[in-house]
Scaffold this motif. Structure first.
Motif, PDB file in Angstrom:
ATOM      1  N   GLY A  40       0.591  -0.912   0.397  1.00  0.00           N
ATOM      2  CA  GLY A  40      -0.466  -0.018   0.042  1.00  0.00           C
ATOM      3  C   GLY A  40       0.764   0.990   0.051  1.00  0.00           C
ATOM      4  N   LEU A  41       1.611   1.043   0.561  1.00  0.00           N
ATOM      5  CA  LEU A  41       2.725   2.117   0.520  1.00  0.00           C
ATOM      6  C   LEU A  41       3.243   2.169  -0.431  1.00  0.00           C
ATOM      7  N   ALA A  42       4.050   1.380  -1.498  1.00  0.00           N
ATOM      8  CA  ALA A  42       4.445   1.963  -2.455  1.00  0.00           C
ATOM      9  C   ALA A  42       3.722   2.380  -3.440  1.00  0.00           C
ATOM     10  N   LYS A  43       1.864   1.781  -3.981  1.00  0.00           N
ATOM     11  CA  LYS A  43       1.143   2.407  -4.511  1.00  0.00           C
ATOM     12  C   LYS A  43       0.881   4.202  -4.155  1.00  0.00           C
ATOM     13  N   THR A  44       0.611   4.527  -3.131  1.00  0.00           N
ATOM     14  CA  THR A  44       0.383   5.940  -2.635  1.00  0.00           C
ATOM     15  C   THR A  44       1.802   6.391  -3.006  1.00  0.00           C
ATOM     16  N   LEU A  45       3.186   5.697  -2.839  1.00  0.00           N
ATOM     17  CA  LEU A  45       4.388   6.740  -2.766  1.00  0.00           C
ATOM     18  C   LEU A  45       4.393   7.095  -4.139  1.00  0.00           C
ATOM     19  N   ALA A  46       3.976   6.286  -5.226  1.00  0.00           N
ATOM     20  CA  ALA A  46       3.925   6.587  -6.676  1.00  0.00           C
ATOM     21  C   ALA A  46       2.772   7.621  -6.928  1.00  0.00           C
ATOM     22  N   ILE A  47       2.295   7.300  -6.354  1.00  0.00           N
ATOM     23  CA  ILE A  47       0.798   8.600  -7.132  1.00  0.00           C
ATOM     24  C   ILE A  47       2.092  10.139  -7.027  1.00  0.00           C
ATOM     25  N   GLU A  48       1.884   9.950  -5.464  1.00  0.00           N
ATOM     26  CA  GLU A  48       2.497  11.422  -4.876  1.00  0.00           C
ATOM     27  C   GLU A  48       4.055  11.660  -5.938  1.00  0.00           C
ATOM     28  N   LEU A  49       4.680  11.177  -6.316  1.00  0.00           N
ATOM     29  CA  LEU A  49       6.193  11.194  -6.540  1.00  0.00           C
ATOM     30  C   LEU A  49       6.074  11.225  -7.938  1.00  0.00           C
TER      31      LEU A  49
END
Length: 245
Positions: free
Chosen positions: A157-166
């Motif tokens: 979940g962290l990876a997918k969220t960071l991908a969206i933000e970054l």
């Protein structure tokens, strides 16, 4: 291939297993690799073998993680972060202690978050970078691993969220989820259930479509791809490396 010539990579948990195989692969392809690990002696041994740099790092410590990232960024840039640090404290849920739970969550989930948070500050400024977080097939659930499974699912979940933000900074974030890989950690699992590591590997191989257990190098090749420009349009993905579907 020299896909990482002139680039810098930081590998947490880089002293052994998948981390060491990843550090080796990136160095072979030209990267300057900083090997960060709680075991400084083992990190130094790996770093010397690949021509990299070792730093001691407890990934649950913000100060240690930020120091490791700063050490890597001394080259003037940070192109890749791979978070391989991990422990296991397996037990059935009714036997799991608070310490079992908190140690695994802190090492895997907090440690991954701290490393990604520190690394992205450099990557967003330079407008490029790749972060690869290490999850596990245990994220899908595994008996005796409530703590580990929860942490590894959280990492996805962290990876997918960071991908969206970054993404708008051209920083890519992906996740690799290995199945059974022959490492010191999986040897601990065999010891816990009271079977020899050889018999354990044989039993796993018989249930794997490719009819063998994974090697650290099987995972490091996928990680190297995700860190490279070959994966320039790949972000927010979870890639399972498990010898079958």
């Amino acid at each position: 291939m020299r896909r990482f010539e002139g680039r810098t990579a930081l590998v947490t948990g880089g002293a052994r297993g998948i981390g060491a195989a990843t550090a080796t692969r990136l160095a072979e392809e030209g990267a300057h690799v900083v090997v960060a690990d709680f075991d400084e002696a083992a990190a130094t041994e790996t770093a010397e073998r690949i021509g990299g740099r070792a730093v001691r790092c407890d990934v649950t410590s913000r100060a240690d993680v930020e120091a490791a990232v700063a050490a890597a960024a001394e080259t003037g840039r940070l192109d890749a972060l791979v978070t391989c640090a991990g422990i296991i404290r397996d037990n059935l849920v009714h036997k799991m202690t608070d310490d079992d739970w908190e140690a695994v969550i802190a090492t895997h989930l907090r440690g991954t978050f701290l490393a990604a948070q520190a690394a992205q500050a450099h990557m967003t400024e330079q407008q490029s970078g790749s972060i690869v977080l290490i999850s596990s097939t245990s994220a899908l659930g595994n008996r005796g691993q409530a703590n580990y499974s929860a942490a590894k699912a959280g990492i996805q979940g962290l990876a997918k969220t960071l991908a969206i933000e970054l993404g708008r900074f051209d920083v890519r974030v992906n996740c690799v989820a290995p199945g059974f890989i022959a490492t010191a950690m999986t040897r601990q699992t065999a010891d816990r259930i009271g079977v020899s590591f050889e018999d354990f590997q044989t039993a796993v191989a018989e249930q794997t479509p490719l009819r063998r257990v994974g090697r650290p190098e099987d995972v490091s090749g996928v990680i190297a791809f995700l860190c490279s420009d070959d994966a320039a349009y790949v972000t927010g993905q979870v890639i399972y490396v498990r010898g079958g579907p």
